[in-house]
Design an enzyme around this catalytic site. Sequence first.
Site, PDB file in Angstrom:
ATOM      1  N   TYR A 196      -5.693  16.079 -36.724  1.00 38.58           N
ATOM      2  CA  TYR A 196      -6.047  14.911 -35.906  1.00 38.58           C
ATOM      3  C   TYR A 196      -5.505  15.109 -34.495  1.00 38.58           C
ATOM      4  CZ  TYR A 196      -6.178  10.133 -34.095  1.00 38.58           C
ATOM      5  OH  TYR A 196      -6.429   9.029 -33.330  1.00 38.58           O
ATOM      6  N   GLU A 256     -11.018  10.763 -29.330  1.00 38.35           N
ATOM      7  CA  GLU A 256     -10.459  10.963 -30.667  1.00 38.35           C
ATOM      8  C   GLU A 256     -11.234  12.059 -31.387  1.00 38.35           C
ATOM      9  OE1 GLU A 256      -8.828   7.954 -33.954  1.00 38.35           O
ATOM     10  OE2 GLU A 256     -11.020   7.967 -33.874  1.00 38.35           O
TER      11      GLU A 256
END
Length: 389
Positions: free
Chosen positions: A109, A197
């Site tokens: 991530y 993101e």
Amino acid sequence: MNIHEYQAKSLLRDYGAPVSEGHVATTPEEAVAAAGKLKPGGWVVKAQIHAGGRGKGGGIKLVKTLEELRGHAERLLGKPLVTPQTGPKGKPVAQVYVVEDTPIERELYLSLLVDRDSGRVAFIASTEGGVNIEEVAVETPEKITTLTVDPASGLAPFHPRIIASALKLEGDRAKQCAKLVGALYRLFLEKDASLIEINPLVVTKEGKLICLDAKIGFDDNAVFRHPDIEALRDFDQEEPAEVEASRLGLSYVKLDGTIGCMVNGAGLAMATMDIIKLRGGEPANFLDVGGGASKEKIAEAFKIILSDPHVKGVLINIFGGIMRCDVIAEGIIEAVREVKIGVPLVVRLEGTNVARGKALLDESGLAAISADDLDDAARKIVAVVKEVA
């Protein structure tokens, strides 16, 4: 302002970030043709909507044959997709994104946003990719690394090294990470992004870093500086009333309650919604008409509020700081006569010439209930809405 995944990946590619190969399609036939341009052996069909949780809602599917791909595209296109983030109505699917199936070794991530505490751009990195990062923050916060960048000195060589270490990347993979971090930082600054993101950022079995999924949001107040970004806006993914409000320079967010709110100032609007809930009501919207609440603006605000069929009453809460309360009252009176609202109306005014403003409302003959303060206004609007419900 948000954009679709395929648009986000196109931007990432322009900045040199590694992304998975894919093509967007608006029909099942185009989806099959898109797969023909990619490597054989399997594809992922992804619904394009402005909401997360697409996988849980059935909007992302791995397919192995063209027949399976066509069938899944037919099930998605032209229909609403309901996910944990869309609400029961869902979001309309007008496009699907067909991408190559990527052999994955690890899922990571990586994101960029503006850190509220420091006001700086912050990188957030975690080895726990492919899952909800909020859950990771609650259950295993030690697996998340946050790194802010001083705007005076900018991105330094040590920043990518810290991020690579947090993601447990070494050697050539760490070098790839450094290049990606630089690309994301440049994109964030140059395009006035509010969020980038990458979830998941994957390490393939060949040792390559790939942005497998991407979400990018932009600062609404800066979009005017980027016509290329503004052109990516998908109005079908937004509430029509919110689109109209933004066109008129009003800040409007639709909610699920029955009490419409018209307020000048975002902070006052939040306080108004809070006290409505405290007194047992539910706000139907957030609406900030701004400091110069003219008759025309108030009339347009009424039209937007009343376009919601669930609204059973309206509370106007105006602080006459920039404008005098008597001028605001005149605007309210003219706007109400023009729009002809058919629900109870409570008005709370405060500020310069407030006594004259209240007198004008009382003398107008309108069925408007005057309130002494915010608490009094909330009690009155909640009471009258309960009576008509």
